[in-house]
Design an enzyme around this catalytic site. Structure first.
Site, mmCIF file in Angstrom:
data_model
loop_
_atom_site.group_PDB
_atom_site.id
_atom_site.type_symbol
_atom_site.label_atom_id
_atom_site.label_comp_id
_atom_site.label_asym_id
_atom_site.label_seq_id
_atom_site.Cartn_x
_atom_site.Cartn_y
_atom_site.Cartn_z
ATOM 1 C CE LYS A 1 8.483 36.792 -17.895
ATOM 2 N NZ LYS A 1 8.342 38.114 -17.422
ATOM 3 C CE LYS B 1 11.209 39.315 -16.283
ATOM 4 N NZ LYS B 1 10.389 40.433 -15.823
HETATM 5 C C1 PBG Z 1 8.182 42.811 -16.229
HETATM 6 C C2 PBG Z 1 7.578 41.644 -16.896
HETATM 7 C C3 PBG Z 1 7.802 41.207 -18.207
HETATM 8 C C4 PBG Z 1 6.997 40.089 -18.389
HETATM 9 C C5 PBG Z 1 6.307 39.859 -17.214
HETATM 10 N N1 PBG Z 1 6.681 40.828 -16.298
HETATM 11 C C6 PBG Z 1 8.605 41.797 -19.305
HETATM 12 C C7 PBG Z 1 10.042 42.034 -19.187
HETATM 13 O O1 PBG Z 1 10.709 41.632 -18.234
HETATM 14 O O2 PBG Z 1 10.549 42.676 -20.102
HETATM 15 C C8 PBG Z 1 6.921 39.289 -19.664
HETATM 16 C C9 PBG Z 1 5.768 38.358 -19.781
HETATM 17 C C10 PBG Z 1 5.524 37.844 -21.162
HETATM 18 O O3 PBG Z 1 6.328 38.024 -22.102
HETATM 19 O O4 PBG Z 1 4.475 37.219 -21.345
HETATM 20 N N2 PBG Z 1 7.261 43.553 -15.491
#
Ligand code: PBG
Length: 336
Positions: free
Chosen positions: A259, A206
Site C-alpha cells: 500500500k 505500508k
Molecule cells: C490507517 C489507514 C490509513 C489508510 C488505511 N488505513 C491512513 C494512514 O495510514 O494515514 C489509507 C487508505 C487510503 O488512503 O485509501 N488506519
C-alpha cells in the site's frame, strides 16, 4: 529454443482471440470494498474528496453491504469514526464501539459477505497517530511537539482492538499501524481466545505516502502534529518491504498487503515472486481521487482507466485488490 520469425499482431486480430490469450484477468471475486462507518441513524455523509463515498451510520452501512453483496463484491473492510477521541484511542477497543456494532449488524443482515476490520488507532486518538504517543521535552515556540510512538505499549491496545472486532464476528482483521510485532501479538491473542479461523490481512509494506490525503478526510484521522515516517515505510525502499513481509508471514499473516498500489507495482511484483502467498494491493484514496478528478473534467474515461489500472495490479502480482471502485467494477464486469 529458437522461435520462427512471427507476426505478434496475429494474436491481436480478433476480439475472441484477444480474450483467449489474455494473461491477467480481473474478476469481482478479487475485490474488497472499503467503507466508513460513523455513529447516528439514517446518515450518509458525503466525503468531498471521494465522490460516491460516504460516512455511513450502521443502518445505512448495512444497506450498502447488502447492495455490494448483491452486485457480487465478496468482501468489505471497515473503518470506524468514533463518537469521541482521546489520547489513548480508547474507543478503538470498546466492546460497544462503532466497529463492533457495525460488524454485528452487517453479519446479521448479510452473513455471506466477508467482513474485515482495519485495526489501527489513528481514527480514535485525539492526536491522530497510529499508536501510543510519548511526548518529548517541550519544543521551542512555534515548533511541533517532539514525540515518539511507543511500539510495545501500542501492541497491547491493538491486540485488544483485534479481539473486540473478532468477538463481534469479523471474519478477518487488518492491522494497518506498522508497529513491529503486531501480527504475532494479534495471532497469539486470537488463538488463545478461540478465534482460530479469524484471518489476518496484514498491511505489511505500508509506505508513508501522500496518497492517503482523502482517506484522512474520510476517517477524520490526520495527525495533529508530525507525520507517520517513524512507523510507515520510506518510499525509496524495496528490500525493506521484503523484510516486512517476511516478518509478517513468520508471525502468522494469512494475506500480505502492499500500500499504496500504483507507485509500488514493483513491490507487489517482488513480494509475489519471492513468497508465493496471497498478496493484496490497496488502491488508495488519493489514487481514487486523481482519476475521479480527471474524469470529472472530462480528461479521462473513468471506466477504461479503472479497468486498466486494476488489471495492471493483477498483472503485477496482486491476488486481491482493495478499491473504492469495487461496486462499479463488479457492475462493469457483469455487463461486459
Ligand atoms: C490507517 C489507514 C490509513 C489508510 C488505511 N488505513 C491512513 C494512514 O495510514 O494515514 C489509507 C487508505 C487510503 O488512503 O485509501 N488506519
Amino acid at each position: 529454443m529458437k522461435f520462427p520469425q512471427t507476426r505478434l499482431r496475429r494474436l491481436r486480430a480478433h476480439e475472441a482471440l484477444r480474450r483467449m490469450v489474455q494473461e491477467a484477468a480481473l474478476s469481482a471475486d478479487d475485490l474488497i470494498l472499503p467503507l466508513f462507518v460513523r455513529p447516528g441513524r439514517g446518515e450518509r455523509r458525503p466525503i468531498s474528496s471521494m465522490p460516491g463515498h460516504y460516512q455511513f451510520s450502521v443502518d445505512e452501512l448495512v444497506k450498502e453491504a447488502e447492495e455490494a453483496h448483491h452486485m457480487g463484491v465478496p468482501a468489505i473492510i471497515l473503518f470506524g469514526i468514533p463518537e469521541s477521541k482521546d489520547e489513548a484511542g480508547s474507543r478503538a477497543y470498546d466492546p460497544a464501539g462503532i466497529i463492533a456494532r457495525a460488524v454485528e449488524s452487517v453479519k446479521r443482515a448479510v452473513p455471506d459477505i466477508l467482513v474485515i476490520t482495519d485495526v489501527c488507532l489513528c481514527e480514535y486518538t485525539s492526536h491522530g497517530h497510529c499508536g501510543v504517543v510519548r511526548r518529548g521535552p517541550a519544543a521551542a515556540a512555534g515548533q511541533p511537539p517532539r514525540f515518539e510512538v511507543d511500539n510495545d505499549a501500542t501492541l497491547e491496545l491493538l491486540v485488544k482492538e483485534a479481539l473486540v472486532h473478532a468477538g463481534a464476528g469479523a471474519d478477518g482483521v487488518a492491522p494497518s499501524d506498522m508497529m513491529d510485532g503486531r501480527v504475532g501479538a494479534i495471532r497469539r491473542a486470537l488463538d488463545q481466545a478461540g478465534h482460530v479461523n479469524t484471518f489476518i490481512l496484514a498491511y505489511s509494506a505500508k509506505y508513508a505516502s501522500s496518497f492517503y490525503g482523502p482517506f484522512r478526510e474520510a476517517a477524520e484521522s490526520p495527525p495533529q502534529f508530525g507525520d507517520r515516517r517513524t512507523y510507515q515505510m520510506d518510499p525509496s525502499n524495496s528490500d525493506e518491504a521484503l523484510r516486512e513481509v517476511r516478518l509478517d508471514l513468520e508471525e502468522g499473516a494469512d494475506i500480505v498487503m502492499v500500500k499504496p498500489a500504483l507507485a509500488y507495482m514493483d513491490i507487489i511484483s517482488r513480494v509475489k515472486e519471492e513468497f508465493h502467498v496471497p498478496v493484496a494491493a490497496y488502491n488508495v484514496s488519493g489514487e481514487f481521487a486523481m482519476v475521479k478528478a480527471a474524469a470529472a473534467k472530462g480528461w479521462i474515461d473513468e471506466k477504461a482507466a479503472v479497468l486498466e489500472i486494476l488489471t495492471g495490479l493483477r498483472r503485477a502480482g496482486a491476488d486481491l485488490i482493495l478499491t473504492y471502485w469495487a461496486k462499479d467494477v463488479a457492475k462493469w464486469l457483469s455487463t461486459r
